[in-house]
Every structure is written in C-alpha cells, then in structure tokens.
Scaffold this motif. Structure first.
Motif, PDB file in Angstrom:
ATOM      1  N   ALA A   1      46.160  45.530  43.830  1.00 20.07           N
ATOM      2  CA  ALA A   1      45.767  46.529  42.845  1.00 20.07           C
ATOM      3  C   ALA A   1      44.238  46.571  42.754  1.00 20.07           C
ATOM      4  O   ALA A   1      43.576  45.550  42.912  1.00 20.07           O
ATOM      5  N   SER A   2      43.736  47.730  42.452  1.00 21.38           N
ATOM      6  CA  SER A   2      42.292  47.885  42.352  1.00 21.38           C
ATOM      7  C   SER A   2      41.768  47.205  41.087  1.00 21.38           C
ATOM      8  O   SER A   2      42.522  46.908  40.158  1.00 21.38           O
ATOM      9  N   LEU A   3      40.475  46.969  41.059  1.00 20.37           N
ATOM     10  CA  LEU A   3      39.856  46.365  39.875  1.00 20.37           C
ATOM     11  C   LEU A   3      40.073  47.228  38.646  1.00 20.37           C
ATOM     12  O   LEU A   3      40.323  46.719  37.551  1.00 20.37           O
ATOM     13  N   GLN A   4      39.978  48.538  38.824  1.00 17.31           N
ATOM     14  CA  GLN A   4      40.164  49.462  37.695  1.00 17.31           C
ATOM     15  C   GLN A   4      41.598  49.386  37.171  1.00 17.31           C
ATOM     16  O   GLN A   4      41.825  49.396  35.967  1.00 17.31           O
ATOM     17  N   THR A   5      42.571  49.302  38.065  1.00 13.30           N
ATOM     18  CA  THR A   5      43.974  49.203  37.655  1.00 13.30           C
ATOM     19  C   THR A   5      44.211  47.898  36.911  1.00 13.30           C
ATOM     20  O   THR A   5      44.864  47.870  35.860  1.00 13.30           O
ATOM     21  N   ARG A   6      43.662  46.795  37.416  1.00 11.81           N
ATOM     22  CA  ARG A   6      43.815  45.502  36.740  1.00 11.81           C
ATOM     23  C   ARG A   6      43.160  45.522  35.364  1.00 11.81           C
ATOM     24  O   ARG A   6      43.698  44.970  34.413  1.00 11.81           O
ATOM     25  N   ARG A   7      42.004  46.175  35.275  1.00 10.92           N
ATOM     26  CA  ARG A   7      41.314  46.281  33.983  1.00 10.92           C
ATOM     27  C   ARG A   7      42.172  47.069  33.000  1.00 10.92           C
ATOM     28  O   ARG A   7      42.311  46.684  31.839  1.00 10.92           O
ATOM     29  N   ARG A   8      42.756  48.161  33.438  1.00 12.69           N
ATOM     30  CA  ARG A   8      43.621  48.954  32.558  1.00 12.69           C
ATOM     31  C   ARG A   8      44.806  48.145  32.056  1.00 12.69           C
ATOM     32  O   ARG A   8      45.167  48.204  30.882  1.00 12.69           O
ATOM     33  N   PHE A   9      45.435  47.398  32.964  1.00  9.93           N
ATOM     34  CA  PHE A   9      46.568  46.570  32.548  1.00  9.93           C
ATOM     35  C   PHE A   9      46.141  45.483  31.566  1.00  9.93           C
ATOM     36  O   PHE A   9      46.855  45.177  30.618  1.00  9.93           O
ATOM     37  N   MET A  10      44.976  44.901  31.781  1.00 11.46           N
ATOM     38  CA  MET A  10      44.492  43.872  30.864  1.00 11.46           C
ATOM     39  C   MET A  10      44.209  44.474  29.494  1.00 11.46           C
ATOM     40  O   MET A  10      44.552  43.885  28.466  1.00 11.46           O
ATOM     41  N   LEU A  11      43.628  45.658  29.466  1.00 13.43           N
ATOM     42  CA  LEU A  11      43.364  46.304  28.180  1.00 13.43           C
ATOM     43  C   LEU A  11      44.670  46.720  27.503  1.00 13.43           C
ATOM     44  O   LEU A  11      44.770  46.693  26.279  1.00 13.43           O
ATOM     45  N   LEU A  12      45.685  47.053  28.286  1.00 13.73           N
ATOM     46  CA  LEU A  12      47.010  47.320  27.726  1.00 13.73           C
ATOM     47  C   LEU A  12      47.575  46.045  27.103  1.00 13.73           C
ATOM     48  O   LEU A  12      48.192  46.093  26.025  1.00 13.73           O
ATOM     49  N   CYS A  13      47.349  44.908  27.740  1.00 16.85           N
ATOM     50  CA  CYS A  13      47.787  43.625  27.167  1.00 16.85           C
ATOM     51  C   CYS A  13      47.095  43.359  25.838  1.00 16.85           C
ATOM     52  O   CYS A  13      47.730  42.923  24.872  1.00 16.85           O
TER      53      CYS A  13
ATOM     54  N   TRP B   1      39.579  33.285  32.691  1.00 16.52           N
ATOM     55  CA  TRP B   1      38.937  33.798  31.484  1.00 16.52           C
ATOM     56  C   TRP B   1      37.941  34.907  31.793  1.00 16.52           C
ATOM     57  O   TRP B   1      37.724  35.784  30.953  1.00 16.52           O
ATOM     58  N   SER B   2      37.369  34.898  32.981  1.00 13.37           N
ATOM     59  CA  SER B   2      36.409  35.949  33.337  1.00 13.37           C
ATOM     60  C   SER B   2      37.110  37.279  33.628  1.00 13.37           C
ATOM     61  O   SER B   2      36.466  38.328  33.630  1.00 13.37           O
ATOM     62  N   ARG B   3      38.406  37.246  33.863  1.00 11.22           N
ATOM     63  CA  ARG B   3      39.155  38.476  34.158  1.00 11.22           C
ATOM     64  C   ARG B   3      39.850  39.058  32.928  1.00 11.22           C
ATOM     65  O   ARG B   3      40.579  40.031  33.038  1.00 11.22           O
ATOM     66  N   LEU B   4      39.631  38.458  31.770  1.00 12.68           N
ATOM     67  CA  LEU B   4      40.330  38.909  30.566  1.00 12.68           C
ATOM     68  C   LEU B   4      39.664  40.096  29.874  1.00 12.68           C
ATOM     69  O   LEU B   4      40.265  40.680  28.970  1.00 12.68           O
ATOM     70  N   HIS B   5      38.450  40.422  30.263  1.00 11.83           N
ATOM     71  CA  HIS B   5      37.701  41.499  29.595  1.00 11.83           C
ATOM     72  C   HIS B   5      37.667  41.218  28.095  1.00 11.83           C
ATOM     73  O   HIS B   5      38.102  42.044  27.276  1.00 11.83           O
TER      74      HIS B   5
END
Length: 117
Positions: free
Chosen positions: A1-13, A49-53
């Motif tokens: 998955a792209s970085l943008q997709t992962r970021r969206r999923f993390m923000l959904l979390c 922790w750095s990927r949690l935004h």
C-alpha cells in the motif's frame, strides 16, 4: 500500500479511537495504547510509533471528544468529574464499589481474555 493509503487508514484508526471514547470512555484510549506499548516492548521495535501520525491522530481524537467533554463540564461539572474520574479510576483503583480484588486484577483478566481459545 502507498504511504498515503497507510496514512488514511491510520487516521481512520484514530477516528475510531475518538468515537470509541464517546461510546466506552478511556478504555478506548487505553486498550490500543497498551497494545502498542506491549508490542513495542516485546518486539523491541520503537519504529512503529513513527508511523502512527501522532500529532494528526491526537488532533482528530481531541476534535471528536473535547466538544463533548466541555459541554458535559459546562452543563454539569459534577457529572463530568463522576464520569471522567470516578467511573474510570475510583471504580477500579479503590474498594468503593465493594471490589476487593488487588489493583492488578483487571490486567490479569485482560491478559487472560486476550489468550486464544
């Protein structure tokens, strides 16, 4: 998955955590936090922790829960204290509700409940 997709999923979390707080209170913050902490310790990997935004995520949670907390405190400050302090800490850390188990009882119950069947 792209970085943008992962970021969206993390923000959904993070959104789910905020909505979970409105439904269940502090446990919606504590369970994912404890799981991440335990995972980081067991795996000896703090990179997660750095990927949690965190800044964006905490902002989302704050935007979702602060209006409710502030409205609650303004409407009935005693109930705000009752909900935020009594129902989340006093109930589990004292014997006020005739609970006689030690402070770590709920940790043990949670750990046992997390085991596979």
């Amino acid at each position: 998955a792209s970085l943008q997709t992962r970021r969206r999923f993390m923000l959904l979390c993070w959104t789910a955590i905020g909505l979970g707080f409105l439904q269940k209170g502090l446990v919606a913050l504590a369970v994912p936090g404890l799981a991440l902490f335990a995972y980081s310790l067991l795996q000896r990997d703090a990179r997660l922790w750095s990927r949690l935004h965190l800044i964006s995520g905490v902002s989302i949670v704050a935007v979702l829960i602060l209006p409710w907390i502030l409205a609650l405190a303004q409407r009935d400050g005693e109930y705000a204290w009752f909900f935020l302090v009594h129902e989340h800490f006093t109930r589990f850390m004292t014997t006020e509700h005739q609970r006689s188990e030690p402070w770590w009882f709920f940790v043990a119950v949670f750990a046992a409940g997390a085991l596979p069947r």
